[in-house]
Design a protein around this motif. Sequence first.
Motif, PDB file in Angstrom:
ATOM      1  N   GLY A  16     -43.216  20.039   3.942  1.00 40.83           N
ATOM      2  CA  GLY A  16     -44.009  20.358   2.761  1.00 40.83           C
ATOM      3  C   GLY A  16     -45.353  20.967   3.069  1.00 40.83           C
ATOM      4  N   LYS A  17     -45.760  20.935   4.342  1.00 39.90           N
ATOM      5  CA  LYS A  17     -47.029  21.519   4.745  1.00 39.90           C
ATOM      6  C   LYS A  17     -46.793  22.938   5.280  1.00 39.90           C
ATOM      7  CE  LYS A  17     -48.958  17.046   6.203  1.00 39.90           C
ATOM      8  NZ  LYS A  17     -49.571  16.286   7.333  1.00 39.90           N
ATOM      9  N   PHE A  18     -47.859  23.701   5.358  1.00 41.24           N
ATOM     10  CA  PHE A  18     -47.758  25.037   5.933  1.00 41.24           C
ATOM     11  C   PHE A  18     -47.574  24.940   7.443  1.00 41.24           C
ATOM     12  CE2 PHE A  18     -50.330  25.938   2.055  1.00 41.24           C
ATOM     13  CZ  PHE A  18     -49.377  26.716   1.413  1.00 41.24           C
ATOM     14  N   MET A  19     -46.883  25.936   8.004  1.00 39.16           N
ATOM     15  CA  MET A  19     -46.600  25.945   9.433  1.00 39.16           C
ATOM     16  C   MET A  19     -46.738  27.367   9.972  1.00 39.16           C
ATOM     17  SD  MET A  19     -42.399  25.743   9.388  1.00 39.16           S
ATOM     18  CE  MET A  19     -42.213  26.305  11.082  1.00 39.16           C
ATOM     19  N   VAL A  20     -46.773  27.465  11.291  1.00 46.01           N
ATOM     20  CA  VAL A  20     -46.775  28.769  11.953  1.00 46.01           C
ATOM     21  C   VAL A  20     -45.416  29.418  11.725  1.00 46.01           C
ATOM     22  CG1 VAL A  20     -46.967  29.963  14.164  1.00 46.01           C
ATOM     23  CG2 VAL A  20     -48.386  27.946  13.699  1.00 46.01           C
ATOM     24  N   PRO A  21     -45.367  30.662  11.253  1.00 42.87           N
ATOM     25  CA  PRO A  21     -44.072  31.321  11.015  1.00 42.87           C
ATOM     26  C   PRO A  21     -43.306  31.538  12.308  1.00 42.87           C
ATOM     27  CG  PRO A  21     -45.868  32.894  10.807  1.00 42.87           C
ATOM     28  CD  PRO A  21     -46.509  31.545  10.922  1.00 42.87           C
ATOM     29  N   ASN A  22     -42.012  31.571  12.206  1.00 40.59           N
ATOM     30  CA  ASN A  22     -41.145  31.745  13.379  1.00 40.59           C
ATOM     31  C   ASN A  22     -41.072  33.216  13.781  1.00 40.59           C
ATOM     32  OD1 ASN A  22     -40.438  28.993  13.586  1.00 40.59           O
ATOM     33  ND2 ASN A  22     -39.023  29.252  11.865  1.00 40.59           N
ATOM     34  N   ASN A  23     -42.187  33.752  14.198  1.00 44.21           N
ATOM     35  CA  ASN A  23     -42.226  35.139  14.656  1.00 44.21           C
ATOM     36  C   ASN A  23     -42.501  35.158  16.157  1.00 44.21           C
ATOM     37  OD1 ASN A  23     -41.806  36.013  12.021  1.00 44.21           O
ATOM     38  ND2 ASN A  23     -43.976  36.048  11.558  1.00 44.21           N
ATOM     39  N   ASN A  24     -43.513  35.904  16.572  1.00 44.10           N
ATOM     40  CA  ASN A  24     -43.819  35.997  17.997  1.00 44.10           C
ATOM     41  C   ASN A  24     -44.895  35.016  18.445  1.00 44.10           C
ATOM     42  OD1 ASN A  24     -42.013  38.130  18.231  1.00 44.10           O
ATOM     43  ND2 ASN A  24     -43.580  39.662  17.774  1.00 44.10           N
ATOM     44  N   TYR A  25     -45.314  34.139  17.541  1.00 41.61           N
ATOM     45  CA  TYR A  25     -46.478  33.304  17.839  1.00 41.61           C
ATOM     46  C   TYR A  25     -46.144  32.135  18.767  1.00 41.61           C
ATOM     47  CZ  TYR A  25     -48.410  35.901  13.936  1.00 41.61           C
ATOM     48  OH  TYR A  25     -48.832  36.909  13.109  1.00 41.61           O
ATOM     49  N   LEU A  26     -47.080  31.847  19.657  1.00 42.59           N
ATOM     50  CA  LEU A  26     -46.968  30.675  20.512  1.00 42.59           C
ATOM     51  C   LEU A  26     -47.327  29.421  19.731  1.00 42.59           C
ATOM     52  CD1 LEU A  26     -48.737  32.101  23.707  1.00 42.59           C
ATOM     53  CD2 LEU A  26     -46.283  31.715  23.406  1.00 42.59           C
ATOM     54  N   GLY A  27     -48.244  29.556  18.780  1.00 43.30           N
ATOM     55  CA  GLY A  27     -48.709  28.416  17.998  1.00 43.30           C
ATOM     56  C   GLY A  27     -49.851  28.835  17.083  1.00 43.30           C
ATOM     57  N   TRP A  28     -50.663  27.856  16.708  1.00 43.92           N
ATOM     58  CA  TRP A  28     -51.742  28.113  15.764  1.00 43.92           C
ATOM     59  C   TRP A  28     -52.798  29.068  16.309  1.00 43.92           C
ATOM     60  CZ3 TRP A  28     -51.382  27.248  10.841  1.00 43.92           C
ATOM     61  CH2 TRP A  28     -50.579  26.214  10.362  1.00 43.92           C
ATOM     62  N   TYR A  29     -53.109  28.990  17.602  1.00 45.81           N
ATOM     63  CA  TYR A  29     -54.270  29.717  18.123  1.00 45.81           C
ATOM     64  C   TYR A  29     -54.083  31.232  18.082  1.00 45.81           C
ATOM     65  CZ  TYR A  29     -55.259  25.029  19.874  1.00 45.81           C
ATOM     66  OH  TYR A  29     -55.466  23.677  19.973  1.00 45.81           O
ATOM     67  N   ASP A  30     -52.953  31.723  18.564  1.00 45.68           N
ATOM     68  CA  ASP A  30     -52.759  33.170  18.517  1.00 45.68           C
ATOM     69  C   ASP A  30     -52.544  33.653  17.080  1.00 45.68           C
ATOM     70  OD1 ASP A  30     -50.361  31.763  18.680  1.00 45.68           O
ATOM     71  OD2 ASP A  30     -49.262  33.398  19.615  1.00 45.68           O
ATOM     72  N   LEU A  31     -51.956  32.796  16.220  1.00 46.36           N
ATOM     73  CA  LEU A  31     -51.822  33.141  14.805  1.00 46.36           C
ATOM     74  C   LEU A  31     -53.202  33.314  14.164  1.00 46.36           C
ATOM     75  CD1 LEU A  31     -50.098  33.411  12.176  1.00 46.36           C
ATOM     76  CD2 LEU A  31     -50.354  30.930  11.921  1.00 46.36           C
TER      77      LEU A  31
END
Length: 351
Positions: free
Chosen positions: A167-182
């Motif tokens: 139910g919370k927002f998350m890093v999309p399943n794209n090329n991201y390693l996690g929150w920091y590069d996003l």
Amino acid sequence: MKTYESTLKKIEQLVTQGENTFEKYDLLEELVIDVNGKEAVRKLIDDDINEIMCKQGLKYQATTNEKNALEKEVKYQLTRIKMDYDVCLMNIILYGIICPYVKKNRKIKEYAANKFNWIDEKDKRYAIRGDTMNSFNTPVLEYIRLYGDSYSNPQILEINRAGRNAGKFMVPNNNYLGWYDLILENLEYFSNILSDDAMKYISNYHRIGNFIAIPFANGEEFNRPRGTGKTKDFWDLCLNQIYLWFCSIDLKSENEIFLYNIVGKKRNVMLLKKWLLEEFGNWEQFVETNYLQDFCDEELHPIEYWEGHFNGEVMPKQIEEFQQFFYIASRCIEKRSERISRAIYAKMLDE
């Protein structure tokens, strides 16, 4: 290696600028100054970040002129160049200046690359290190998970459909390693969804008022279990548990459960007790020695970061709770930084 003498000389030079010099001093800036004066560590960090982003196919170019404190902090979190501002040499020296007990029968030792502590000469397994009192990741990323905007154009966040963060927002399943590069690739977006108080909190994150000297022994810790235990890295909860433990001592009915709530395991509790009893002895001395008055009210009771935090949920849930946290924690850091800056000035003049 950056020497004790050169760092102490830098502190002495800074002190000549007045008693408020360290009030807004950014210890992350100190950390990224090259230790040998040859190649700027900042450039190494930027090159490392750019390599990571390029490998992931992301659009972000790191430079030494960060747009704001969020960008600076996230770059530090993402880089593979290992550094730690709460145990950098300047911080370790400053602990010894403002808290005389720290350097009693102890010498500074580099225990890992560019990481230092005060090692006990009699019991070499026991040391005093540094700790960051208030976290960046815990409140800031949770705020984004709860109050990010999934309807931005283009859509940046996705909804988590399962697990403890459902139910919370998350890093999309794209090329991201996690929150920091996003965050770096979408810096303007994330800077806008964070409130002014949240951005101010991040700006104050590396100030001297957000660091404290703590004990360490082989196999026994205060730092890491505090972050993963019941208090979840919230300094007000940690401080309140220490206060309640000292109160139980005063009532001659010691209750170790308060310390277990912070560090979890018996060996960590023993380390914490040794530190609290041998170095301070009582709550008032603990507060005074560590310059924690600004995290307490006029009667020296710990200040809670939002109403009901001491008896309610550990993590903030409502946006009002986040707002209270960012404002109160930031203000406490500012006021304690002012207090410590004056103490550094006074003690350096006395020496």
